[in-house]
Every structure is written in structure tokens, then in C-alpha cells.
Design a protein around this motif. Structure first.
Motif, PDB file in Angstrom:
ATOM      1  N   SER A 292       0.814  -1.223   0.000  1.00 13.55           N
ATOM      2  CA  SER A 292       0.000   0.000   0.000  1.00 13.55           C
ATOM      3  C   SER A 292       0.847   1.273   0.000  1.00 13.55           C
ATOM      4  CB  SER A 292      -0.872   0.056   1.253  1.00 13.55           C
ATOM      5  OG  SER A 292      -2.023  -0.707   1.114  1.00 13.55           O
ATOM      6  N   GLY A 293       0.267   2.353  -0.496  1.00 15.10           N
ATOM      7  CA  GLY A 293       0.938   3.650  -0.463  1.00 15.10           C
ATOM      8  C   GLY A 293       0.641   4.451   0.792  1.00 15.10           C
ATOM      9  N   ASP A 294      -0.537   4.197   1.408  1.00 20.87           N
ATOM     10  CA  ASP A 294      -0.948   5.074   2.511  1.00 20.87           C
ATOM     11  C   ASP A 294      -0.946   4.376   3.860  1.00 20.87           C
ATOM     12  OD1 ASP A 294      -3.077   3.477   1.822  1.00 20.87           O
ATOM     13  OD2 ASP A 294      -4.581   5.072   1.885  1.00 20.87           O
ATOM     14  N   LYS A 295      -0.274   3.255   3.947  1.00 25.04           N
ATOM     15  CA  LYS A 295      -0.093   2.633   5.260  1.00 25.04           C
ATOM     16  C   LYS A 295       1.277   3.076   5.774  1.00 25.04           C
ATOM     17  CE  LYS A 295      -3.283  -1.230   4.487  1.00 25.04           C
ATOM     18  NZ  LYS A 295      -3.384  -2.706   4.393  1.00 25.04           N
ATOM     19  N   LEU A 296       2.132   2.125   6.141  1.00 20.69           N
ATOM     20  CA  LEU A 296       3.416   2.532   6.739  1.00 20.69           C
ATOM     21  C   LEU A 296       4.256   3.412   5.819  1.00 20.69           C
ATOM     22  CD1 LEU A 296       4.520  -0.666   8.676  1.00 20.69           C
ATOM     23  CD2 LEU A 296       4.162   1.619   9.630  1.00 20.69           C
ATOM     24  N   LEU A 297       4.060   3.290   4.524  1.00 23.75           N
ATOM     25  CA  LEU A 297       4.857   4.087   3.591  1.00 23.75           C
ATOM     26  C   LEU A 297       4.618   5.582   3.770  1.00 23.75           C
ATOM     27  CD1 LEU A 297       5.886   2.924   0.196  1.00 23.75           C
ATOM     28  CD2 LEU A 297       4.982   5.237   0.265  1.00 23.75           C
TER      29      LEU A 297
END
Ligand SMILES: *Cc1c(COP(=O)(O)O)cnc(C)c1O
Length: 480
Positions: A292-297
């Protein structure tokens, strides 16, 4: 009708009288004439009802105009309002997950204001590719040969399954057939992708020989899913990605690894528990890795697929790719976010997700102690306010059983009788603030985990608007 009532009704001003007041004049300047006329009519109708019901005196023109203005102000508030996330869950899916880094916000803003070389190769003056903007960075940060980006990780999983396993088998361990909140269930996504689910092993134990026995001429791929949001403990066994990769290679089928949150850096550097990095998943031999782009990243909503060049080429030829692509605004924000990972030493300063997760508990505890008097004043003598230790969560399925030491405020009703209602009205008053505060209710107290509170002065100033007597919504009193 009683005479007094009829007299009161006659006292109500006409729409024109209201519109001639200076209050209405100012409202017209802000909201336009037709909106004000509409609001005045609504307020007058409500006043007529109230007068008929014998509720108080008829309001005058200026009161009606004021009421109409307040009505319009509330209507003008955006539906998607900024809130203060004091739930203790840093990546809260219902509150929009990651906060975006300032550089990424700027990049998105620039991409919105001007034409951009989205699919245009400025060097050769030819048509370019949308993926060119992220490919280099993603390959550098993950060690993969090639990369692409789609709407979210659910889309990445869908696209991979649809590209390699339509009407063919996709082998998954029974221990990894997860549901990730909302409606993302691995078996359902597989069915919609056209892949045939081939379950192997059992809930708690799956062995390499289970996968091997299921492999056949109809196998499209092997899918490994990071069981993001739960842990099976006790008598368990799963096959490490490296062993699965070896098996997949022998049978010439791709191994796709859905990492869920995924992270590009080892979080242990900030005292957090290790989550497997994307680079490790690539190095372990997975042919495709999705995350994902909007989790831990810590970026905007997106889903990445990194892996072997030949496989990415097949993915890019799938017509579904077009339906799942991201726009220039998110691409710009993603590029700026990924660039921050080139300098991991300064990531905690620049990337809000890491900054908030790495925030030391003693710093938060000091903040809690400083805020006690201001909060106690705002909630009044019916409540006690205490600085307490609590535990934050990463959220969005990352490290579900790990919590991080944090601190906050516990606000509890003083009286035992009616405590439940007092708690609800406090939580509701907090949600009615100009910047609504979302906390959590825990053992007869509203707990505000202060990990994500960075604007201390703004928080204190906003508390002045706390209205514990208020109804369910901020509506002007003359409007139903
Ligand atoms: C969160 C998650 C997804 C879905 O990712 P989105 O970016 O929310 O679409 C898929 N798989 C796993 C394992 C996850 O944790």
C-alpha cells in the motif's frame, strides 16, 4: 387560534424586511442573494411553527437574518472536514490513514496548477509512460527490476490475479485467507478477479508439501498474503517466502506476495517492531510484491506492484490496468514521498507517519501533563481530567498485536449516576468542535491519546468552543 398567538404571528417580519437588515446584507455579500433568501425562508417557516406552538416570542428581522447566516455557515462547511485523530491509531483507515509529507503536498499542488509531463518524454519529445515517474525510485528502494502503481493495494492484488490466474488456479494457504476490514476479503477478490481459489493446508499449519501437491498444469500463480491484521499463535507453521519462491521457480509459475502495509525501511531504527520490508520480500525471491501507499509508507492512497520485468510487462498489457491507474496529483505526491526514503536518516523529521510513530512516550507524557489544566477548565467541574499512560497502535493492519507506549488524557464524569450519558455527551461535544476531536471511550472515560497532537496551542484555543450543553449537531436554534 388564541389571540396572543395570532398577534405573535403578525409580529414576524416578512422576507423583504429581513433582507433589508445590515446582517442580511453581510450574508448576501458572502453567500449570494438567492442562498440568503432561501435560508431566510427556512428560518421564518421554523419561527412560524415555533410561534404557533407557543414557544417564546417572535424573533425580529435581525435575529432571523443572523439565524439564516449561521445556517449558511454550517452548510458551507466542507463535508470532508479535518479532524484531530486522538484515537491512538496512527494510521486510522476511517480517518484517512497517513498524513502526507509537506513536500508531497507541494508537489501535488504544483501538479494541479499546471500542465505536467505526465505521459510525455521531455528528452525525446515523444509520448512517455505514466509509470516512468516512479519506476526508477521504486526499483532503487526495493531492489526490484520493474514497478508500477495503481489505485490501492486491493487493486494491485486484483490486477495481479486477473493477469496471471484468470480461469486458472491461484494457490493460497488457508491460514492466509484474510479479511481486511471494509470489504476486502482475499477469497472474494480472487473470485472477482476470475482466478480459481485453490486452498492449501489448514488454518494453523501449511507446509511446503501442501503447495507442491496443489501445483499442476492449471496453476496460474502462488499467492502469499501477509496476515496483516491478526496472528495465529501456538501450533502453527507457514512456509517462508524463500522456500515458496524456490518451489514456484521449479514449476515455472510466479510467486506473488501481498505484503499489505509493507515498508521501505526497517522500523527497528526508530524503536518499533520489525515489519518485513519490501526489499526483503523481493530478495527472498517473490516474483511480484504488492503493498500500500498510505499505510506505513506514509503517502497518498496507492498500490504498488514491484517485481520481474517480464511479468510487469504482462500486467501493463492488461486492460484493467487502465481502469485502476492513478492520476497526476497522486503520482506527484508519491514521487515526492518516495524520494524522502533516499535519506532515511532524516525520514523521522520529514515523513509524518514515521515522525508520529517514533514520537517518544515521555515527550507525549509531558504534553499530557501540560494540557491537564486547560482541558479541566474546558470540560468543567462535572468531569475529572487526568494525565495517563496508554498504548498507541500503528493501525491499517500493520503489526496488529504490537502497541507503542504513549500518553494521553482520561476525562471521566465525576458522578457515577448518569455517567454513561455524561460520557456520550462529552464525546459528542468534542466531535462538534470546529476541528472535531476523535478519541476513544475506555472504562468510563474518554481517552485522548496525544501521540498525534502536534499543534498544542491550536488545541487549547479550540477548546474554548467546547459546548457540553449542546444538542447533536451545530444547528442555529431557529432552524429545525
Ligand atoms: C491493507 C491490505 C490490503 C488492501 O490495501 P489497500 O491499500 O487498503 O487497498 C491488501 N492486503 C493486505 C494484506 C493488507 O494489509
Amino acid at each position: 387560534m388564541a389571540d396572543a398567538e395570532a398577534a405573535d404571528l403578525r409580529k414576524l417580519p416578512s422576507v423583504d424586511e429581513v433582507l433589508r437588515t445590515p446582517e442580511a446584507g453581510r450574508a448576501v455579500e458572502r453567500f449570494g442573494r438567492s442562498a440568503v433568501v432561501g435560508a431566510v425562508r427556512t428560518v421564518l417557516a421554523a419561527a412560524r411553527e415555533a410561534t404557533r406552538a407557543g414557544e417564546g416570542d417572535a424573533p425580529d428581522s435581525r435575529e432571523i437574518a443572523d439565524s439564516a447566516r449561521r445556517h449558511l455557515e454550517i452548510e458551507a462547511m466542507p463535508s470532508l472536514r479535518p479532524v484531530l485523530n486522538l484515537t491512538g491509531t496512527v494510521l486510522h483507515t476511517n480517518l484517512g490513514r497517513a498524513l502526507i509529507a509537506e513536500v508531497a503536498i507541494e508537489a501535488a499542488g504544483s501538479a494541479m496548477r499546471a500542465a505536467v509531463a505526465l505521459e510525455f518524454d521531455l528528452g525525446g519529445g515523444r509520448r512517455g509512460e505514466r509509470d516512468d515517474h516512479l519506476r526508477g525510485l521504486l526499483c532503487e528502494l526495493t531492489g526490484a527490476e520493474d514497478a508500477t502503481v495503481v489505485n490501492n493495494n486491493a487493486a494491485a492484488v486484483l490486477l495481479v490475479l486477473n493477469t496471471f490466474a484468470v480461469n486458472r488456479g491461484a494457490i493460497v494457504s488457508r491460514g492466509e485467507l484474510i479479511e481486511i476490514g471494509g470489504a476486502f476479503r482475499i477469497p472474494e477478490i480472487m473470485a472477482r478477479s476470475g482466478a480459481q481459489l485453490v486452498e492449501v493446508g489448514t488454518t494453523n499449519r501449511t507446509h511446503l508439501k501442501d503447495y507442491a501437491a496443489a501445483l499442476g498444469p492449471d496453476t496460474g500463480l502462488i499467492l502469499k498474503v501477509h496476515t496483516s491484521n491478526y496472528r495465529i499463535e501456538g501450533f502453527t507453521a507457514e512456509v517462508p517466502a524463500a522456500a515458496l519462491a524456490e518451489l514456484a521457480r521449479q514449476h515455472k509459475v510466479p510467486l506473488a506476495h501481498d505484503l499489505g502495509s509493507g515498508t521501505l525501511v526497517d522500523l527497528a531504527r526508530w524503536g518499533l517492531v520489525r515489519e518485513p520490508t519490501v526489499a526483503e520480500a523481493v530478495a527472498a525471491g517473490a516474483d511480484l510484491v504488492m503493498f500500500s501507499g498510505d499505510k506505513l509508507l506514509g503517502g497518498p492512497q496507492a498500490g504498488f506492484i514491484v517485481g520481474r520485468k517480464a511479468l510487469l510487462a504482462q500486467i501493463n498489457r492488461n486492460p484493467l490496468k487502465r481502469a485502476l491507474r492513478v492520476d497526476k496529483i497522486r503520482l506527484a505526491a508519491l514521487e515526492a514521498t518516495l524520494r524522502l526514503y533516499r535519506d532515511p536518516d532524516r525520514l523521522a523529521e520529514r515523513l509524518p507517519t514515521i515522525r508520529l510513530l517514533a514520537r517518544p512516550a515521555d515527550e507525549i507524557a509531558m504534553l499530557a501533563r501540560r494540557l491537564v489544566p486547560a482541558v479541566a477548565r474546558a470540560v468543567g467541574s462535572a468531569y475529572t481530567v487526568e494525565a495517563v499512560d496508554c498504548r498507541s497502535q500503528i493501525g491499517s493492519g500493520a503489526l496488529p498485536t504490537e502497541t507503542i507506549a504513549s500518553a494521553g488524557l482520561a476525562i471521566a464524569p465525576r458522578a457515577r449516576k448518569g455517567g454513561g450519558r455524561a460520557l456520550e455527551s462529552l464525546a459528542s461535544a468534542l466531535r462538534r468542535l470546529p476541528v472535531p476531536i476523535v478519541g476513544r471511550i475506555e472504562q468510563n472515560a474518554v481517552v485522548l491519546d496525544l501521540r498525534c497532537l502536534e499543534d498544542e496551542a491550536g488545541f487549547v484555543a479550540d477548546l474554548a468552543a467546547l459546548d457540553l450543553g449542546g444538542g447533536p449537531a451545530p444547528r442555529p436554534k431557529a432552524v429545525p
